[in-house]
Each structure stands twice: as structure tokens, then as C-alpha cells.
Design an enzyme around this catalytic site. Structure first.
Site, short mmCIF file in Angstrom:
data_model
loop_
_atom_site.label_atom_id
_atom_site.label_comp_id
_atom_site.label_asym_id
_atom_site.label_seq_id
_atom_site.Cartn_x
_atom_site.Cartn_y
_atom_site.Cartn_z
N PHE A 130 1.03 -1.18 0.02
CA PHE A 130 -0.21 0.07 -0.07
C PHE A 130 0.96 1.13 0.03
CE2 PHE A 130 -2.33 -3.32 2.22
CZ PHE A 130 -3.18 -3.60 1.40
N GLY A 135 5.37 5.55 5.16
CA GLY A 135 5.78 6.68 6.09
C GLY A 135 6.49 7.47 5.06
N ILE A 136 6.44 8.65 4.67
CA ILE A 136 6.99 9.26 3.50
C ILE A 136 8.63 9.58 3.90
CG2 ILE A 136 6.18 11.66 4.25
CD1 ILE A 136 7.00 10.57 0.77
N ASP A 137 8.67 9.81 5.29
CA ASP A 137 10.06 9.76 5.86
C ASP A 137 10.82 8.71 5.43
OD1 ASP A 137 8.41 8.31 7.75
OD2 ASP A 137 9.41 8.68 9.28
N ARG A 138 10.33 7.38 5.43
CA ARG A 138 11.13 6.12 4.92
C ARG A 138 11.64 6.37 3.73
NH1 ARG A 138 7.52 1.23 6.36
NH2 ARG A 138 9.39 0.13 5.99
N THR A 220 14.79 0.14 39.32
CA THR A 220 13.94 -0.03 38.24
C THR A 220 13.96 0.64 37.19
OG1 THR A 220 12.10 -0.48 39.93
CG2 THR A 220 11.46 0.02 37.63
#
Length: 289
Positions: A130, A135-138, A220
Site C-alpha cells: 500500500f 511513511g514518507i520519511d522512510r 527500576t
């Protein structure tokens, strides 16, 4: 009076916004303004204790992405970097709320033009199920990486609030293709999820990968930092190993993002760190507009 037109790159991510000045003549990306998003849980008062049990460091101011509170940050930066010249804004975004606010801001500035980039603007074959949901950054990071390294396949890592490990290949016709990849949470996201999902664990906020802390953790928070930072390093190592099992042990890695410098020592060469890959992808696109 300086009326030189300017070109601006905006990377709107899940953790914040990065605004940079693009220098076309030098083919360079200026040092970005960073605006950090708030997660709506009182994180403005949160501090992060070092894994060794030392002091604390204050986190930067944060803003709700759908507010106008961060416009003052933009105005101050623009006054320093663009004087009175109009600007073309190339926008990479994975957040609709912040994009809508930024577009409103730009449209109030005489002569400025916003251009929100989609996958159709990037001249790469997109080999995913799709493309409109990618993600346009990728895609922009892969586009920039492909311009700096001739080897194919090429592993491209973006190390931010989410970490992506993607693959650039070559088509039968010789063009570049975004072939998909893997996504895993970064350290800040893992820490938030642990704190919100477990009643007895604190909610710790962090902006970057902490250097691998000593084991065992003595409290923790230290134990959470040990686990999340090691999970990130181990996950990236595993995924890069799977790519190299498939394509060869010398398949190169290009890594970017806030944690790129910290992750790179844990990966076998060839590995290269390149800052601001998304903005460099926008710079490479600029002649098309």
C-alpha cells in the site's frame, strides 16, 4: 534588505518537528530547529536519571502538535535564518495534526508556499502493498541514501522514536526501488510503553538512545534503560543480519537519525552514518518543484 527566496525542509515525525534551511548551491542541509512534541502525560516535568545512578538532565520543552504554542519557535528561527525572503516549504510528515497547523502558519506568511510531499513526488519504484500508507520519511530517507551509495541492495536505517530498517534495490530496468523493511520501537517509545502498560513501573521519558548501561541495573529505571537500549541494539543487529544472510555479508548499511551514531558501533562494516537523511531527500527533490 534581504529578499532572497529560501528553501526549507520540514520533517514532521511522531516525536517532533525538524526545520532546516536547504542550500541548493552547496547541496547542504543546515542545522535544524528541533521542536519536540508533548505526549499529554505531564512529561514537561519528567527528568531522566543516568544509568549509572548519577545526576539528572532536564528534557527540552515540549508542545502539543495540534496547538499553536510552537509557532513562536518557528518565528524566532525564521527571523534568524531567512530575513524577509519568501520561502518554499517542502514538508515530510507522518502527523496530520501538526501538518495542518504548520500549513496554516505558512499560509499567513506572504509569498511562502507549502508543499506536502507524497510518495508520488519521489522518483523511486515503491514495492510495497500500500504505497499511499508508507511513511514518507522512510521513502525520502531511502531516496537520499540511494544518491550517496551506488551499491545495491542497500540497507537504510532511520533511528528515531521508531526505528526503520529498510532496503533499497534495483529494478530490472536499472531504476532504484524501495523494497520495504521493518519497523521497531526506539528506546523512548519502549520506555513510555513500559511505564504506561505496567502498574509498578515508572514512566520514563527520553529523547535519545542511552549508551548501553552497566548490568545489572541497580534500580527500576536503570533496569528499564538496560533492557530497552539492549533490545534496540539487538533488534537492529538481528535485522541487519537477516538482510546480509539474504544478500551477502558486505551489504552496506547507511544509518541516520538521532541514535545513528550510537547504533553504528554495534553493526559490522560496511556501515556509514549520514545525518539528516529525510531533509537530504527533500533537497534532492527540490529541482522537481
Amino acid at each position: 534588505m534581504n529578499h532572497t527566496p529560501h528553501n526549507l525542509a520540514v520533517d514532521i515525525g511522531n516525536s517532533g518537528l525538524r526545520l532546516s534551511l536547504l542550500d541548493v548551491d552547496r547541496q547542504s542541509v543546515g542545522q535544524p530547529l528541533r521542536v519536540n512534541w508533548s505526549y499529554g502525560s505531564g512529561d514537561e516535568a519528567t527528568t531522566l536519571r543516568s544509568a549509572g545512578g548519577g545526576g539528572t538532565r532536564s528534557l527540552p520543552e515540549r508542545f502539543l502538535p495540534d496547538s499553536e504554542d510552537w509557532f513562536a519557535e518557528l518565528r524566532q528561527w525564521l527571523e534568524q535564518h531567512t530575513a524577509t525572503g519568501a520561502a518554499t516549504w517542502l514538508i515530510s510528515s507522518v502527523r496530520g495534526d501538526a501538518t495542518a497547523r504548520l500549513t496554516e502558519f505558512i499560509q499567513r506568511r506572504p509569498g511562502d508556499v507549502p508543499r506536502v510531499i507524497s510518495f508520488r513526488d519521489v522518483p523511486m519504484h515503491v514495492q510495497v502493498d500500500f504505497p499511499e500508507r508508507l511513511g514518507i520519511d522512510r521513502l525520502l530517507a531511502a531516496f537520499a541514501a540511494a544518491d550517496t551509495n551506488a551499491a545495491r541492495p542497500l540497507i537504510v536505517i532511520q533511528a528515531g522514536s521508531a526505528v526503520t530498517i529498510d532496503l533499497v534495490t534495483r529494478t530490472a530496468e536499472g531504476g532504484d526501488a524501495f523494497a520495504g523493511g521493518a519497523i521497531l520501537p526506539g528506546v523512548p517509545m519502549m520506555l513510555r510503553l513500559l511505564g504506561r502498560g505496567a502498574d509498578m513501573l515508572p514512566e520514563i521519558d527520553a529523547d535519545d538512545l542511552i549508551e548501553l548501561p552497566p548490568l545489572p541495573g541497580k534500580n527500576t529505571a536503570a533496569a528499564m534503560l538496560c533492557g530497552t537500549s539492549s533490545a534496540l541494539v539487538g533488534g537492529v543487529q538481528h535485522l541487519v543480519g537477516r538482510y546480509r544472510d539474504a544478500f551477502g555479508p558486505t551489504t552496506p548499511v547507511l544509518i541516520s537519525g538521532g541514535d545513528g551514531m550510537r547504533l553504528s558501533p554495534y553493526l559490522a562494516p560496511p556501515v556509514r552514518v549520514q545525518d539528516h537523511l529525510v531533509q537530504r531527500g527533500l533537497l534532492r527533490l527540490l529541482p522537481r518543484f
